[in-house]
Design an enzyme around this catalytic site. Structure first.
Site, PDB file in Angstrom:
ATOM      1  NE  ARG A 161      -6.752  16.759  -1.532  1.00 58.51           N
ATOM      2  CZ  ARG A 161      -8.097  16.790  -1.592  1.00 58.51           C
ATOM      3  NH1 ARG A 161      -8.788  15.654  -1.573  1.00 58.51           N
ATOM      4  NH2 ARG A 161      -8.735  17.921  -1.694  1.00 58.51           N
ATOM      5  CG  ASP A 190      -7.565  17.797  -4.991  1.00 53.85           C
ATOM      6  OD1 ASP A 190      -7.504  19.000  -4.671  1.00 53.85           O
ATOM      7  OD2 ASP A 190      -8.628  17.142  -4.998  1.00 53.85           O
ATOM      8  CG  HIS A 264     -10.194  20.624  -5.765  1.00 56.04           C
ATOM      9  ND1 HIS A 264      -9.848  20.287  -4.480  1.00 56.04           N
ATOM     10  CD2 HIS A 264     -11.515  20.938  -5.715  1.00 56.04           C
ATOM     11  CE1 HIS A 264     -10.913  20.381  -3.688  1.00 56.04           C
ATOM     12  NE2 HIS A 264     -11.933  20.780  -4.417  1.00 56.04           N
ATOM     13  CG  ASP A 328     -14.837  19.005  -6.174  1.00 58.29           C
ATOM     14  OD1 ASP A 328     -14.183  18.927  -7.236  1.00 58.29           O
ATOM     15  OD2 ASP A 328     -14.368  18.690  -5.068  1.00 58.29           O
ATOM     16  CD  GLU A 329     -14.873  21.282  -1.899  1.00 64.83           C
ATOM     17  OE1 GLU A 329     -15.312  21.295  -0.758  1.00 64.83           O
ATOM     18  OE2 GLU A 329     -13.840  20.652  -2.217  1.00 64.83           O
ATOM     19  CD1 TRP A 395     -20.107  16.824  -4.576  1.00 63.62           C
ATOM     20  CD2 TRP A 395     -19.452  16.956  -2.451  1.00 63.62           C
ATOM     21  NE1 TRP A 395     -19.590  18.078  -4.374  1.00 63.62           N
ATOM     22  CE2 TRP A 395     -19.170  18.189  -3.078  1.00 63.62           C
ATOM     23  CE3 TRP A 395     -19.121  16.798  -1.099  1.00 63.62           C
ATOM     24  CZ2 TRP A 395     -18.584  19.271  -2.408  1.00 63.62           C
ATOM     25  CZ3 TRP A 395     -18.533  17.872  -0.431  1.00 63.62           C
ATOM     26  CH2 TRP A 395     -18.266  19.090  -1.080  1.00 63.62           C
ATOM     27  CG  PHE A 421     -16.609   4.310   2.826  1.00 58.45           C
ATOM     28  CD1 PHE A 421     -17.886   4.765   3.094  1.00 58.45           C
ATOM     29  CD2 PHE A 421     -16.459   3.090   2.185  1.00 58.45           C
ATOM     30  CE1 PHE A 421     -19.002   4.024   2.718  1.00 58.45           C
ATOM     31  CE2 PHE A 421     -17.564   2.335   1.812  1.00 58.45           C
ATOM     32  CZ  PHE A 421     -18.834   2.806   2.070  1.00 58.45           C
ATOM     33  CD1 TRP A 469     -13.641  12.314   0.117  1.00 54.62           C
ATOM     34  CD2 TRP A 469     -12.228  13.121  -1.430  1.00 54.62           C
ATOM     35  NE1 TRP A 469     -14.379  12.686  -0.990  1.00 54.62           N
ATOM     36  CE2 TRP A 469     -13.541  13.188  -1.947  1.00 54.62           C
ATOM     37  CE3 TRP A 469     -11.171  13.575  -2.225  1.00 54.62           C
ATOM     38  CZ2 TRP A 469     -13.824  13.684  -3.223  1.00 54.62           C
ATOM     39  CZ3 TRP A 469     -11.448  14.080  -3.481  1.00 54.62           C
ATOM     40  CH2 TRP A 469     -12.759  14.130  -3.976  1.00 54.62           C
ATOM     41  CD  GLU A 471      -8.529  15.401   2.333  1.00 46.13           C
ATOM     42  OE1 GLU A 471      -8.905  14.202   2.286  1.00 46.13           O
ATOM     43  OE2 GLU A 471      -9.128  16.324   1.755  1.00 46.13           O
TER      44      GLU A 471
END
Ligand code: ACM
Ligand code: ZN
Length: 754
Positions: A161, A190, A264, A328-329, A395, A421, A469, A471
């Site tokens: 990101r 990602d 991702h 994930d996702e 997670w 975090f 992460w 972002e």
């Protein structure tokens, strides 16, 4: 052990005849397993600062010197007869990564049987050294026997990101080593960029590492970064990766790369669209948060050849036991519309898209196992059937971890509350990071081994990890701000055998914060947040209220919705309520200002504690506080459902007079959360025939303001045993949204029946 005791006694005797000092507070983090402190301290003049390294590579001496120089300004010399002695002995009777440290008038002796033990003895010694005004080095007399609680003590770092330089990665590794963390989970690709050079597929970095602009406009609005026009990106060459892996190894850190699949994956698939499902449309390398549609085609054989080639080069670079494969996702709708994926489902007997993902992951696991490695993935790899030897990173809360451990799989605990975090640790508007606070205390006190795991399976929890992460942290200083001081908490959770009193840990953290200037680190402010815990008692129609703050300062509160002042009640212990309250609580800063006021409304309404059925399940990570998330009496903790309606049928248990229903939904479009486009209230006596008592039709709201939407409706009293709420989701992000077409969330708060 006997040997150990003798030394302690000798130390005490020596100390008694030399200095008569009070036993000092050592402020070690993480706290050692066994520590015996004696009175007095070893005093060394600058001429005495000789270190002897027994059976140890001189490079370790350089490392040790770097550590003490940064923290205390001193420099060791190296000689056979040094008063400070480090010894490596493979036959030493200590646990893996453990060490023995003895400080007496004789000098300092540190013993270990592996690199980890040496590094950690050095890190403990670093924290014990102080230098007085006459340049005399002082190290308190003590005996330490130390070793870690968990074998995986991790920090994750997302460099997709936002991109971070090799030097920044090395500093991150330094911070980990300072805290005896040993696993660096490197999130290397990602939807927003591919960061790992793969020689066989050069376009991954020629194209996949670069996006049109920095993006993440929310950061520019907050002043966290400026230019937004240049192409943005970067990657690590294989030589740089080797350098980083070696740098980590010297610090006893294993680098676990994450090769994210099958979802991702927009950055990879923009570079190599042939591994995307045919006719699935075009992809872009993203410059905003969220999950793109980019997913590797599970039908094409060429996809697996590509991934195995990528993994082959990855394995050459990273000697780690585990390889993280993401999982994930995954946006699986693309698969359902792809003829190749359909064919694969048929051939493999996969009944749905989750079983297709399971096939995908199992196939990758076979490759990794055949090459002597183990697979770890995010907890979605449980859906559709877990690969036989896989380890799970939990997670979405701890449920996935419990399920995996109970099935005999290894688990790393990294629940998004509280171990993410990237979420802020205080309520300063300008703090970088995702909204949704995780305080130092949340991290320290979270029970890492859930009680639901049976005794025999607890050993499957192999560790803990904090995730970062990026972002909303475009610069490394933002990473540092969110890492500190919480890294101390995750470090101690991962290392020390038992949780110590919060106040005692808080005191040690205070002492550590004073040293951070030497590292040019600006840590996140310790929060003035007051947590309000509510423990409903459904049988009693009551609730226990408890306040939790990080700071030892008094907590002031009101229960009638008014703003607390210094004349308000001061909290002393938990209390029980049985009527509606609107609690507001805060701590005051020294200057009398209030940083933030916490509040919680508790309503003992007619559906309080009543069971309900949700037609479309909530996401495990947004469970609204558990089984009674929609009827637990308190407002503010919401249940989240992706794409589908919140369609809920509450069983009031008996025929009840109902004359008012209120629903509340979150609208936070930049977090992909939209209020419902329509809400209907229905009641029923038999659970079959329903009468509509209200309908709201706000449509799709075009606003990027964060707000809670409330839909209260009073009506002529009716008799009802069931109350049904149907809130229609907008489904996908609307046209005006930066992620138009992406799956939208619907978040529902308490359903209040009066
Ligand atoms: C995750 O946070 N999507 C693992
Ligand atoms: Zn496909």
């Amino acid at each position: 052990m006997r040997h150990f005791l003798l030394i302690v006694i000798a130390g005490v005797l020596l100390a008694a005849c030399t200095t008569k000092q009070k036993v000092e507070e050592l402020n070690l983090i993480p706290y050692p397993v066994e520590l015996e402190q004696a009175e007095g301290a070893l005093l060394l003049s600058s001429a005495d600062l000789n270190v002897s390294l027994q059976n140890i590579d001189p490079a370790f001496g350089q490392y040790l010197n770097g550590l003490v120089k940064q923290e205390s300004g001193i420099e060791f010399k190296f000689s056979e007869t040094g008063k400070i002695r480090f010894e490596l002995n493979q036959d030493l009777d200590v646990k893996n990564e453990g060490y023995l440290l003895s400080i007496s008038n004789q000098g300092v002796t540190a013993k270990a049987k592996d690199q980890g033990g040496l590094v950690y003895a050095a890190q403990t010694l670093r924290q014990l050294i102080s230098v007085d005004e006459n340049n005399v080095v002082k190290i308190p007399f003590l005996e330490i026997t130390d070793y870690p609680r968990f074998k995986w003590r991790g920090m994750h770092f997302d460099v997709s990101r936002h991109f971070f330089t090799v030097n920044e990665i090395k500093r991150f590794l330094d911070y980990m080593a300072m805290n005896k963390l040993n696993t660096f989970h490197w999130h290397l690709m990602d939807d927003q960029g591919w960061r790992l050079e793969i020689k066989k597929y050069p376009k991954l970095t020629e194209i996949g590492a670069w996006r049109e602009k920095v993006g993440f406009e929310a950061n520019q609005k907050k002043g966290l970064n400026t230019a937004n026009t240049e192409p943005y990106g970067g990657f690590y060459t294989q030589d740089q990766v080797k350098d980083i892996v070696a740098y980590a190894a010297q610090r006893n850190i294993t680098v676990v790369p994450e090769i994210e699949l099958p979802g991702h994956s927009a950055a990879a698939l923009v570079a190599y669209p042939e591994y995307y499902c045919d006719n699935a449309g075009d992809l872009e390398i993203w410059d905003q948060a969220g999950v793109s549609a980019g997913v590797y085609c599970a039908g094409k054989e060429s996809t697996f050849q590509f991934l195995e080639d990528v993994l082959a080069e990855t394995l050459e670079l990273f000697p780690a036991e585990f390889i993280h494969i993401g999982g994930d996702e995954t946006p699986k709708d693309t698969w359902l519309a792809c003829p190749d994926c359909r064919k694969r489902m048929e051939a493999e007997g996969a009944h749905d898209e989750h079983e297709l993902q399971s096939y995908f992951v199992k196939r990758i696991e076979k490759y990794l196992n055949a090459n002597g490695r183990r697979l770890i993935g995010w907890d979605e790899i449980l859906d559709g059937g877990l690969a036989p030897n896989a380890a799970v990173m939990s997670w979405r809360g701890v449920a996935g971890g419990i399920k995996a451990a109970q099935a005999g799989h290894d688990v790393v605990m990294t629940p998004m509350f509280p171990y993410y975090f990237n979420h802020t640790q205080n309520h300063r508007e300008e703090s970088p990071g995702h909204p949704g606070i995780r305080t130092l205390r949340d991290v320290y006190t979270f029970p890492v081994i859930p009680a639901d795991i049976s005794e025999g399976n607890r050993a499957h929890i192999i560790g803990v990890q904090g995730n970062m992460w990026s972002e909303y942290m475009p610069k490394f200083k933002h990473i540092e701000y969110n890492l500190f001081p919480r890294v101390y908490a995750i470090a101690e959770v991962g290392w020390s055998p038992a949780q110590r009193p919060w106040e005692e840990f808080y005191g040690r953290v205070q002492s550590k914060l004073k040293t951070l200037e030497k590292y040019n680190i600006i840590p996140g402010d310790i929060s003035y947040h007051v947590g309000i815990n509510v423990e409903p008692n459904y049988a009693d129609k009551s609730a226990k209220i408890e306040f939790i703050a990080e700071r030892p300062d008094p907590i002031f509160f009101e229960t009638d919705g008014s703003t607390p002042t210094k004349a308000s009640q001061i909290y002393s212990e938990s209390f029980v309520i049985n009527k509606n309250v609107h609690i507001k609580a805060c701590q005051f800063k020294e200057n009398g200002e209030v940083n933030m006021i916490s509040e919680k409304e508790i309503k003992f309404h007619k559906a309080f504690g009543k069971p309900y059925e949700l037609k479309h399940a909530y996401a495990p990570q947004y469970d609204g506080g558990g089984k009674y998330g929609l009827t637990n009496g308190f407002l503010g903790v919401m249940v989240g459902v992706e794409e589908k309606p919140v369609d809920v049928n509450i069983d009031l248990g008996e025929v009840t007079e109902v004359s008012k229903i209120t629903t509340r939904f979150k609208n936070q479009p930049m977090g992909w959360v939209f209020g419902p486009k329509e809400v209907r209230y229905l009641v029923s006596l038999d659970g079959e025939n329903y009468t509509e008592v209200a309908v709201f039709s706000p449509g799709v709201i075009e606003s990027d303001v964060n707000e809670v939407l409330e839909y209260p409706k009073e009506f002529e009293p009716v008799q009802a045993k069931y109350v049904k709420i149907v809130a229609e989701s907008v489904g996908v992000c609307p046209d005006w949204h930066p992620a138009a077409g992406g799956k939208a969330w619907l978040f529902s708060d308490e359903i209040i029946v009066e």
